[in-house]
Design an enzyme around this catalytic site. Sequence first.
Site, PDB file in Angstrom:
ATOM      1  N   ARG A  67      54.564  42.272  28.456  1.00 55.45           N
ATOM      2  CA  ARG A  67      54.352  40.827  28.339  1.00 55.45           C
ATOM      3  C   ARG A  67      54.931  40.061  29.526  1.00 55.45           C
ATOM      4  O   ARG A  67      54.357  39.063  29.978  1.00 55.45           O
ATOM      5  CB  ARG A  67      54.970  40.323  27.030  1.00 55.45           C
ATOM      6  CG  ARG A  67      54.623  38.875  26.726  1.00 55.45           C
ATOM      7  CD  ARG A  67      54.858  38.568  25.258  1.00 55.45           C
ATOM      8  NE  ARG A  67      54.442  37.204  24.938  1.00 55.45           N
ATOM      9  CZ  ARG A  67      55.301  36.247  24.579  1.00 55.45           C
ATOM     10  NH1 ARG A  67      56.594  36.503  24.497  1.00 55.45           N
ATOM     11  NH2 ARG A  67      54.851  35.037  24.296  1.00 55.45           N
ATOM     12  N   HIS A  71      52.908  37.244  31.733  1.00 58.11           N
ATOM     13  CA  HIS A  71      53.384  35.876  31.944  1.00 58.11           C
ATOM     14  C   HIS A  71      53.736  35.610  33.405  1.00 58.11           C
ATOM     15  O   HIS A  71      53.664  34.472  33.856  1.00 58.11           O
ATOM     16  CB  HIS A  71      54.558  35.565  31.020  1.00 58.11           C
ATOM     17  CG  HIS A  71      54.142  35.312  29.605  1.00 58.11           C
ATOM     18  ND1 HIS A  71      54.781  34.444  28.753  1.00 58.11           N
ATOM     19  CD2 HIS A  71      53.108  35.827  28.876  1.00 58.11           C
ATOM     20  CE1 HIS A  71      54.163  34.433  27.570  1.00 58.11           C
ATOM     21  NE2 HIS A  71      53.159  35.279  27.626  1.00 58.11           N
ATOM     22  N   ASP A  72      54.112  36.643  34.143  1.00 59.44           N
ATOM     23  CA  ASP A  72      54.333  36.463  35.576  1.00 59.44           C
ATOM     24  C   ASP A  72      52.996  36.174  36.267  1.00 59.44           C
ATOM     25  O   ASP A  72      52.861  35.199  36.997  1.00 59.44           O
ATOM     26  CB  ASP A  72      54.985  37.723  36.175  1.00 59.44           C
ATOM     27  CG  ASP A  72      55.371  37.509  37.634  1.00 59.44           C
ATOM     28  OD1 ASP A  72      55.739  36.359  37.986  1.00 59.44           O
ATOM     29  OD2 ASP A  72      55.312  38.474  38.426  1.00 59.44           O
ATOM     30  N   VAL A  75      51.160  32.664  35.846  1.00 60.16           N
ATOM     31  CA  VAL A  75      51.784  31.451  36.382  1.00 60.16           C
ATOM     32  C   VAL A  75      52.018  31.641  37.882  1.00 60.16           C
ATOM     33  O   VAL A  75      52.903  32.397  38.287  1.00 60.16           O
ATOM     34  CB  VAL A  75      53.115  31.142  35.648  1.00 60.16           C
ATOM     35  CG1 VAL A  75      53.763  29.890  36.220  1.00 60.16           C
ATOM     36  CG2 VAL A  75      52.862  30.984  34.154  1.00 60.16           C
ATOM     37  N   GLY A  77      50.448  33.400  39.976  1.00 62.92           N
ATOM     38  CA  GLY A  77      50.194  34.757  40.463  1.00 62.92           C
ATOM     39  C   GLY A  77      51.331  35.729  40.196  1.00 62.92           C
ATOM     40  O   GLY A  77      52.416  35.351  39.749  1.00 62.92           O
ATOM     41  N   ASP A  79      54.097  37.227  41.194  1.00 69.19           N
ATOM     42  CA  ASP A  79      55.041  37.007  42.285  1.00 69.19           C
ATOM     43  C   ASP A  79      56.493  37.088  41.831  1.00 69.19           C
ATOM     44  O   ASP A  79      57.393  36.636  42.545  1.00 69.19           O
ATOM     45  CB  ASP A  79      54.781  35.634  42.934  1.00 69.19           C
ATOM     46  CG  ASP A  79      54.979  34.490  41.935  1.00 69.19           C
ATOM     47  OD1 ASP A  79      55.227  34.769  40.730  1.00 69.19           O
ATOM     48  OD2 ASP A  79      54.906  33.321  42.358  1.00 69.19           O
ATOM     49  N   SER A  81      57.980  35.337  39.780  1.00 71.09           N
ATOM     50  CA  SER A  81      58.582  34.015  39.524  1.00 71.09           C
ATOM     51  C   SER A  81      59.187  33.927  38.121  1.00 71.09           C
ATOM     52  O   SER A  81      60.191  33.242  37.920  1.00 71.09           O
ATOM     53  CB  SER A  81      57.554  32.901  39.723  1.00 71.09           C
ATOM     54  OG  SER A  81      56.419  33.108  38.899  1.00 71.09           O
ATOM     55  N   ASN A  99      57.665  30.845  26.759  1.00 71.43           N
ATOM     56  CA  ASN A  99      58.670  31.842  27.161  1.00 71.43           C
ATOM     57  C   ASN A  99      60.014  31.702  26.468  1.00 71.43           C
ATOM     58  O   ASN A  99      60.698  32.706  26.212  1.00 71.43           O
ATOM     59  CB  ASN A  99      58.908  31.756  28.675  1.00 71.43           C
ATOM     60  CG  ASN A  99      57.653  32.043  29.494  1.00 71.43           C
ATOM     61  OD1 ASN A  99      56.705  32.644  28.991  1.00 71.43           O
ATOM     62  ND2 ASN A  99      57.651  31.618  30.749  1.00 71.43           N
ATOM     63  N   HIS A 199      48.536  43.753  22.093  1.00 74.28           N
ATOM     64  CA  HIS A 199      49.177  43.400  20.822  1.00 74.28           C
ATOM     65  C   HIS A 199      49.145  44.559  19.822  1.00 74.28           C
ATOM     66  O   HIS A 199      49.432  44.373  18.652  1.00 74.28           O
ATOM     67  CB  HIS A 199      48.530  42.145  20.221  1.00 74.28           C
ATOM     68  CG  HIS A 199      48.875  40.880  20.968  1.00 74.28           C
ATOM     69  ND1 HIS A 199      48.413  39.641  20.605  1.00 74.28           N
ATOM     70  CD2 HIS A 199      49.643  40.661  22.071  1.00 74.28           C
ATOM     71  CE1 HIS A 199      48.886  38.728  21.439  1.00 74.28           C
ATOM     72  NE2 HIS A 199      49.623  39.317  22.348  1.00 74.28           N
TER      73      HIS A 199
HETATM   74  C1  HEM Z   1      44.914  36.380  24.665  1.00 78.15           C
HETATM   75  C2  HEM Z   1      45.865  35.484  24.679  1.00 78.15           C
HETATM   76  C3  HEM Z   1      47.260  35.783  24.214  1.00 78.15           C
HETATM   77  C4  HEM Z   1      47.994  35.035  23.349  1.00 78.15           C
HETATM   78  C5  HEM Z   1      47.554  33.738  22.688  1.00 78.15           C
HETATM   79  C6  HEM Z   1      49.253  35.710  23.171  1.00 78.15           C
HETATM   80  C7  HEM Z   1      50.286  35.249  22.387  1.00 78.15           C
HETATM   81  C8  HEM Z   1      51.417  35.957  22.078  1.00 78.15           C
HETATM   82  C9  HEM Z   1      52.454  35.497  21.205  1.00 78.15           C
HETATM   83  C10 HEM Z   1      52.503  34.125  20.545  1.00 78.15           C
HETATM   84  C11 HEM Z   1      53.376  36.482  21.091  1.00 78.15           C
HETATM   85  C12 HEM Z   1      54.660  36.462  20.268  1.00 78.15           C
HETATM   86  C13 HEM Z   1      55.731  35.699  21.007  1.00 78.15           C
HETATM   87  C14 HEM Z   1      56.948  35.394  20.165  1.00 78.15           C
HETATM   88  O1  HEM Z   1      56.851  35.250  18.953  1.00 78.15           O
HETATM   89  O2  HEM Z   1      58.040  35.298  20.714  1.00 78.15           O
HETATM   90  C15 HEM Z   1      52.911  37.582  21.902  1.00 78.15           C
HETATM   91  C16 HEM Z   1      53.565  38.786  22.041  1.00 78.15           C
HETATM   92  C17 HEM Z   1      53.142  39.785  22.886  1.00 78.15           C
HETATM   93  N1  HEM Z   1      52.102  39.706  23.783  1.00 78.15           N
HETATM   94 FE1  HEM Z   1      50.660  38.316  23.806  1.00 78.15          FE
HETATM   95  N2  HEM Z   1      49.257  36.846  23.917  1.00 78.15           N
HETATM   96  C18 HEM Z   1      48.075  36.934  24.583  1.00 78.15           C
HETATM   97  C19 HEM Z   1      47.711  37.897  25.496  1.00 78.15           C
HETATM   98  C20 HEM Z   1      48.514  38.956  25.864  1.00 78.15           C
HETATM   99  C21 HEM Z   1      48.268  39.824  26.982  1.00 78.15           C
HETATM  100  C22 HEM Z   1      47.107  39.671  27.982  1.00 78.15           C
HETATM  101  C23 HEM Z   1      49.259  40.747  27.000  1.00 78.15           C
HETATM  102  C24 HEM Z   1      49.492  41.880  27.965  1.00 78.15           C
HETATM  103  C25 HEM Z   1      48.541  42.520  28.610  1.00 78.15           C
HETATM  104  C26 HEM Z   1      50.114  40.467  25.876  1.00 78.15           C
HETATM  105  C27 HEM Z   1      51.193  41.208  25.492  1.00 78.15           C
HETATM  106  C28 HEM Z   1      52.041  40.892  24.455  1.00 78.15           C
HETATM  107  C29 HEM Z   1      53.051  41.791  23.942  1.00 78.15           C
HETATM  108  C30 HEM Z   1      53.259  43.234  24.374  1.00 78.15           C
HETATM  109  C31 HEM Z   1      53.759  41.089  22.962  1.00 78.15           C
HETATM  110  C32 HEM Z   1      54.987  41.564  22.176  1.00 78.15           C
HETATM  111  C33 HEM Z   1      56.210  41.292  23.019  1.00 78.15           C
HETATM  112  C34 HEM Z   1      57.540  41.707  22.414  1.00 78.15           C
HETATM  113  O3  HEM Z   1      57.590  42.329  21.358  1.00 78.15           O
HETATM  114  O4  HEM Z   1      58.547  41.398  23.048  1.00 78.15           O
HETATM  115  N3  HEM Z   1      49.656  39.348  25.232  1.00 78.15           N
HETATM  116  N4  HEM Z   1      51.728  37.223  22.509  1.00 78.15           N
END
Ligand code: HEM
Length: 328
Positions: A67, A71-72, A75, A77, A79, A81, A99, A199
């Site tokens: 993740r 997020h890097d 925002v 690119g 980089d 940041s 974040n 996810h």
């Molecule tokens: C499609 C749009 C996306 C949305 C709306 C989204 C939203 C979120 C949210 C709300 C969380 C939980 C954050 C929290 O409760 O603190 C999360 C967790 C996570 N997201 Fe996404 N996400 C998206 C795309 C992605 C992408 C593209 C990736 C990576 C390729 C990703 C990887 C992850 C991972 C691995 C977690 C779990 C992190 C942890 O357990 O620390 N997500 N995401």
Amino acid sequence: MAASTSHSFCSSLAIVVLAVLVIFTGSSSALSKNHYSKSCPKVFTAVQSVVQSAISKQPRQGASLIRLFFHDCFVNGCDGSVLLDDTSSFTGEKTAGPNNGSLRAFEVVDDIKSKVEKECPGVVSCADILAIAARDSVEILGGPSWDVKLGRRDSKTASLSAANSGVIPPPTSTLSNLISRFQAKGLSTKDMVALSGAHTIGKARCVVFRDHIYNDSNIDSSFAKTRQNKCPRTTGLPGDNKIAPLDLQTPTTFDNYYFKNLISQKGLLHSDQELFNGGSTDSLVKTYSQDVKTFYSDFVKAMIKMGDINPLTGSSGEIRKNCRKVNN
Ligand code: HEM
Ligand SMILES: *[C@@H]1O[C@H](CO)[C@@H](O)[C@H](O)[C@H]1NC(C)=O
Ligand SMILES: *[C@@H]1O[C@H](CO)[C@@H](O)[C@H](O)[C@H]1NC(C)=O
């Protein structure tokens, strides 16, 4: 004779010039998988050993590393940041809405950086460390592997407002929001769906899935009840911070259960279930839920594309010594 020699010399020169132009302008980015093959061949074993030990202690760290890379890259690119702490001259990205209290594994990145600095001081960027650590996490948790493109440099600043500008889609997003947010970064709808498959691991806080489990109707009712048991309806702490796995079946394995869950209306976030809610992405979700190989191969392509978002190269930026701070 002399004329013909000089003529053929000129055409050879023209061909070389053309070839060089094609190589430098025709490739999709300045990054290359061989970037550190002379300057730091040990970077891969160094990163992998730290990621492996962090995941052995706590599998979620792998999810958190993936993740961080997302997020890097979204925002300004890829980089590095996102890793910068606030300073007196700028407020960084760490306290931005998507974040704050949510991004983690910064200590793992610090450990990787120290190990890599011991092997090859001042050579490997923090932005590249995130790319390698994300790849290693996917592989260690049972997913695919791939060659990571490298050569990104680190930013000298970070921007809270950029991280808050909506470039990272919120969990309340509609399908069309999700599609347009990824499109704005050069990523297709297919890339977006494949990347959402991340996810399949990791956790989310009650505050981001509360509305979905209490208010949405496109959710399996017994699943909603199970999640409601540990996520109170009323907002506020400590309830907001209760966590649940994004993939209820296999939360520490990088497989395609995320997509299977969506088919049975067991997506945790509103945005997750949007991918299978009668819209244009239903068929792709179905494909990925039935065919893990296709999911893996589309995920890998999309991760490589995401890693290509606006890298700093050449003499832009720097190679940070400490991922949290710009060099003096
Ligand atoms: C499609 C749009 C996306 C949305 C709306 C989204 C939203 C979120 C949210 C709300 C969380 C939980 C954050 C929290 O409760 O603190 C999360 C967790 C996570 N997201 Fe996404 N996400 C998206 C795309 C992605 C992408 C593209 C990736 C990576 C390729 C990703 C990887 C992850 C991972 C691995 C977690 C779990 C992190 C942890 O357990 O620390 N997500 N995401
Ligand atoms: C970030 O979260 C902390 C608590 O986790 C809170 O005290 C602080 O106000 C938040 N900062 C912002 C900018 O929202
Ligand atoms: C659900 O919807 C109602 C009415 O629209 C709203 O007041 C409430 O804050 C929403 N969220 C939850 C968790 O009930």
